[in-house]
Design a protein around this motif. Structure first.
Motif, mmCIF file in Angstrom:
data_model
loop_
_atom_site.group_PDB
_atom_site.id
_atom_site.type_symbol
_atom_site.label_atom_id
_atom_site.label_comp_id
_atom_site.label_asym_id
_atom_site.label_seq_id
_atom_site.Cartn_x
_atom_site.Cartn_y
_atom_site.Cartn_z
ATOM 1 N N LYS A 112 0.754 -1.055 0.052
ATOM 2 C CA LYS A 112 0.004 0.109 0.151
ATOM 3 C C LYS A 112 0.922 1.112 -0.052
ATOM 4 N N ILE A 113 0.276 2.245 -0.380
ATOM 5 C CA ILE A 113 1.018 3.609 -0.418
ATOM 6 C C ILE A 113 0.680 4.704 0.718
ATOM 7 N N ASP A 114 1.978 5.022 1.493
ATOM 8 C CA ASP A 114 1.375 5.961 2.531
ATOM 9 C C ASP A 114 2.213 7.020 2.376
ATOM 10 N N PRO A 115 1.752 8.064 1.638
ATOM 11 C CA PRO A 115 2.750 9.215 1.336
ATOM 12 C C PRO A 115 3.457 9.906 2.509
ATOM 13 N N ILE A 116 4.537 10.502 2.559
ATOM 14 C CA ILE A 116 5.020 11.415 3.574
ATOM 15 C C ILE A 116 4.958 12.797 3.252
ATOM 16 N N ALA A 117 5.093 13.605 4.293
ATOM 17 C CA ALA A 117 4.963 15.145 4.201
ATOM 18 C C ALA A 117 6.189 15.655 3.436
ATOM 19 N N LYS A 118 6.118 16.728 2.855
ATOM 20 C CA LYS A 118 7.437 17.432 2.249
ATOM 21 C C LYS A 118 8.079 17.950 3.357
ATOM 22 N N GLY A 119 9.418 17.754 2.993
ATOM 23 C CA GLY A 119 10.362 18.005 3.689
ATOM 24 C C GLY A 119 11.116 16.993 4.522
ATOM 25 N N GLU A 120 10.205 15.664 4.461
ATOM 26 C CA GLU A 120 10.890 14.461 4.968
ATOM 27 C C GLU A 120 11.754 13.529 3.681
ATOM 28 N N VAL A 121 12.264 13.006 4.292
ATOM 29 C CA VAL A 121 13.305 11.978 3.501
ATOM 30 C C VAL A 121 12.192 10.550 2.952
ATOM 31 N N GLY A 122 11.926 10.210 1.608
ATOM 32 C CA GLY A 122 11.386 9.151 1.355
ATOM 33 C C GLY A 122 11.870 8.448 0.034
ATOM 34 N N GLU A 123 11.444 7.499 -0.215
ATOM 35 C CA GLU A 123 11.801 6.728 -1.588
ATOM 36 C C GLU A 123 10.717 7.245 -2.632
ATOM 37 N N ILE A 124 11.250 7.407 -3.827
ATOM 38 C CA ILE A 124 10.435 7.902 -4.911
ATOM 39 C C ILE A 124 9.777 6.970 -5.403
ATOM 40 N N ILE A 125 8.185 7.118 -5.590
ATOM 41 C CA ILE A 125 7.717 5.918 -6.306
ATOM 42 C C ILE A 125 6.787 6.768 -7.464
ATOM 43 N N LEU A 126 6.621 5.961 -8.534
ATOM 44 C CA LEU A 126 6.015 6.595 -9.768
ATOM 45 C C LEU A 126 4.957 5.627 -10.495
ATOM 46 N N SER A 127 4.024 6.524 -11.070
ATOM 47 C CA SER A 127 3.082 5.693 -11.925
ATOM 48 C C SER A 127 2.890 6.561 -13.455
ATOM 49 N N GLY A 128 2.572 6.134 -14.218
ATOM 50 C CA GLY A 128 2.419 6.922 -15.614
ATOM 51 C C GLY A 128 2.391 6.058 -16.867
ATOM 52 N N SER A 129 2.065 6.609 -17.845
ATOM 53 C CA SER A 129 1.907 5.941 -19.083
ATOM 54 C C SER A 129 3.265 5.262 -19.673
ATOM 55 N N PHE A 130 4.308 5.870 -19.305
ATOM 56 C CA PHE A 130 5.714 5.437 -19.675
ATOM 57 C C PHE A 130 6.506 4.746 -18.622
ATOM 58 N N VAL A 131 5.809 4.356 -17.478
ATOM 59 C CA VAL A 131 6.504 3.785 -16.567
ATOM 60 C C VAL A 131 6.347 2.493 -16.702
ATOM 61 N N GLY A 132 7.716 1.607 -16.639
ATOM 62 C CA GLY A 132 7.656 -0.086 -16.837
ATOM 63 C C GLY A 132 6.659 -0.634 -15.674
ATOM 64 N N THR A 133 5.930 -1.616 -16.012
ATOM 65 C CA THR A 133 5.214 -2.107 -15.058
ATOM 66 C C THR A 133 5.470 -3.752 -14.769
ATOM 67 N N ARG A 134 6.365 -4.411 -15.830
ATOM 68 C CA ARG A 134 6.750 -5.586 -15.659
ATOM 69 C C ARG A 134 8.191 -5.889 -15.815
ATOM 70 N N TYR A 135 8.578 -7.022 -15.322
ATOM 71 C CA TYR A 135 9.837 -7.599 -15.490
ATOM 72 C C TYR A 135 9.758 -8.969 -16.128
ATOM 73 N N PHE A 136 10.413 -9.213 -17.308
ATOM 74 C CA PHE A 136 10.324 -10.469 -18.253
ATOM 75 C C PHE A 136 10.782 -11.517 -17.167
ATOM 76 N N GLN A 137 9.751 -12.339 -16.876
ATOM 77 C CA GLN A 137 9.541 -13.803 -16.224
ATOM 78 C C GLN A 137 10.673 -13.580 -14.586
ATOM 79 N N ASP A 138 10.150 -12.435 -13.986
ATOM 80 C CA ASP A 138 10.871 -12.309 -13.019
ATOM 81 C C ASP A 138 9.937 -11.711 -11.942
ATOM 82 N N PRO A 139 9.314 -12.632 -11.207
ATOM 83 C CA PRO A 139 7.933 -12.186 -10.388
ATOM 84 C C PRO A 139 8.599 -11.629 -9.057
ATOM 85 N N ASP A 140 10.056 -12.088 -8.567
ATOM 86 C CA ASP A 140 10.747 -11.614 -7.420
ATOM 87 C C ASP A 140 10.892 -10.046 -7.513
#
Length: 372
Positions: A98-126
């Motif tokens: 699930k996604i729990d965004p943090i507040a501005k000014g805090e350190v966090g990992e960047i996550i993305l979604s969009g039309s040109f964001v890769g959504t799969r890895y070839f034969q690599d479920p892990d």
């Protein structure tokens, strides 16, 4: 860029310039502006799964982001492009469901979604499980593994990678809080702050090629004083010939390789140790004196006895000055063969065995050549 600046070379015909692939030093743009006098220059942040992610004009980097970087706030990545959705989430090495965004000014990992964001890895479920998040609406988000802070102006500032997080005496921080500050110091070409296996921290320094009157020990002392002022306390500071970089870009510091090579104290002689101590560490690793000495002695004396048996039918001399001299000479022949091999294969060994003392600059080829 440095060469062109030194030689007063300009390239006014270039109209567009993009740079990225690794955290970009703001000072690079100042140099590039002197060379590409008519070019529009952009900082581009992206990844294999999404390109571009963020963009920033070079003039804004120079006028605004540079001050943030040298104040220990991280390295600018730019503003996220319009076609992407993004959040910063609490850093964790575990898969996320699930996604729990943090507040501005805090350190966090960047996550993305969009039309040109890769959504799969070839034969690599892990890889999918580790690097993707599927939200309640079925949207697939990509985890970049990059840690950043977003300020009120919506500019993202890179702090480091997930695996390069640091903890020092209970205080959490990141390499890009301190490395750009140290890289500006006289005598420093590149620095790498990394975590030791015992929860402590350490610092590697690659010296600049410019002439500097400071000895290695004086440079370390100067660095210690500056770090104390800034509130950083690495357990050790080590000067090395070259800080390991990633194989793909040869621009990003390879912290995993650093931890493998330098993270353990065993066989980790420093360039500031005496040559005798570094040479002993080298022989323990590549030419163990007791083992080789015993082998040569057994080989030599068995040969002497065998020759006497064949030629004289009996062993008449068990030991003599000539036999000892020949054994010592053979020992040094073996040692010279080892040194010849080090010179012949040095470049290949640095790639294949970066953890070796010679590969990481603990002892130099020229020093070994002097022994020979």
């Amino acid at each position: 860029a440095s060469y062109c600046c030194d030689q007063k070379i300009t390239l006014p015909s270039l109209k567009k310039f993009f740079t990225g692939g690794a955290p970009v030093d703001p000072m690079l743009f100042e140099s590039l502006e002197q060379v590409f006098t008519s070019a529009s220059m952009l900082l581009v942040y992206g990844s294999t799964e999404a390109e571009p992610i963020a963009i920033m004009d070079s003039k804004e980097v120079i006028q605004q982001a540079k001050m943030m970087t040298f104040a220990g706030k991280g390295v600018a990545l730019g503003r996220v492009v319009d076609r992407l959705n993004y959040h910063l989430v609490t850093p964790t090495d575990l898969p996320l469901d699930k996604i729990d965004p943090i507040a501005k000014g805090e350190v966090g990992e960047i996550i993305l979604s969009g039309s040109f964001v890769g959504t799969r890895y070839f034969q690599d479920p892990d890889a999918f499980r580790q690097n993707k998040i599927v939200d309640s609406g079925g949207t697939i988000w990509h985890r970049t593994g990059d840690l950043a802070i977003e300020h009120e102006d919506s500019i993202l500032y890179m702090q480091g990678r997930m695996h390069s997080r640091l903890n020092e005496n209970g205080r959490n921080f990141f390499p890009l809080n301190i490395e750009p500050v140290l890289d500006r110091m006289d005598g420093v070409a590149r620095s790498a702050y990394y975590q030791l296996a015992d929860e402590g921290t350490a610092l590697l320094i690659q010296r600049s090629q410019q002439k500097n009157s400071l000895s290695d020990q004086q440079l370390i002392s100067t660095l210690r004083s500056r770090l104390e002022e800034l509130g950083y306390h690495p357990q050790k500071i080590q000067i090395v010939g070259e800080i390991p970089l990633d194989d793909r870009h040869h621009a990003k510091i390879d912290y995993r390789k650093i931890q493998k090579i330098y993270g353990s104290e065993s066989m980790n002689a420093s360039k500031t140790d005496s040559f005798f101590m570094r040479f002993l560490a080298y022989t323990q690793e590549r030419f163990p004196l007791p083992v080789i000495g015993l082998f040569v002695a057994l080989f030599s004396f068995n040969a002497f006895y065998l020759i006497q048996r064949v030629a004289l039918s009996s062993i008449q001399v068990y030991v003599s000055p000539a036999m000892v001299t020949a054994t010592v000479a053979l020992f040094f022949v073996f040692f010279h063969l080892r040194l010849m091999d080090e010179f012949k294969d040095f470049d290949d060994d640095c790639q294949a065995y970066p953890e070796r003392l010679l590969s990481k600059g603990g002892v130099k080829l020229q020093e070994l050549g002097g022994v020979a």
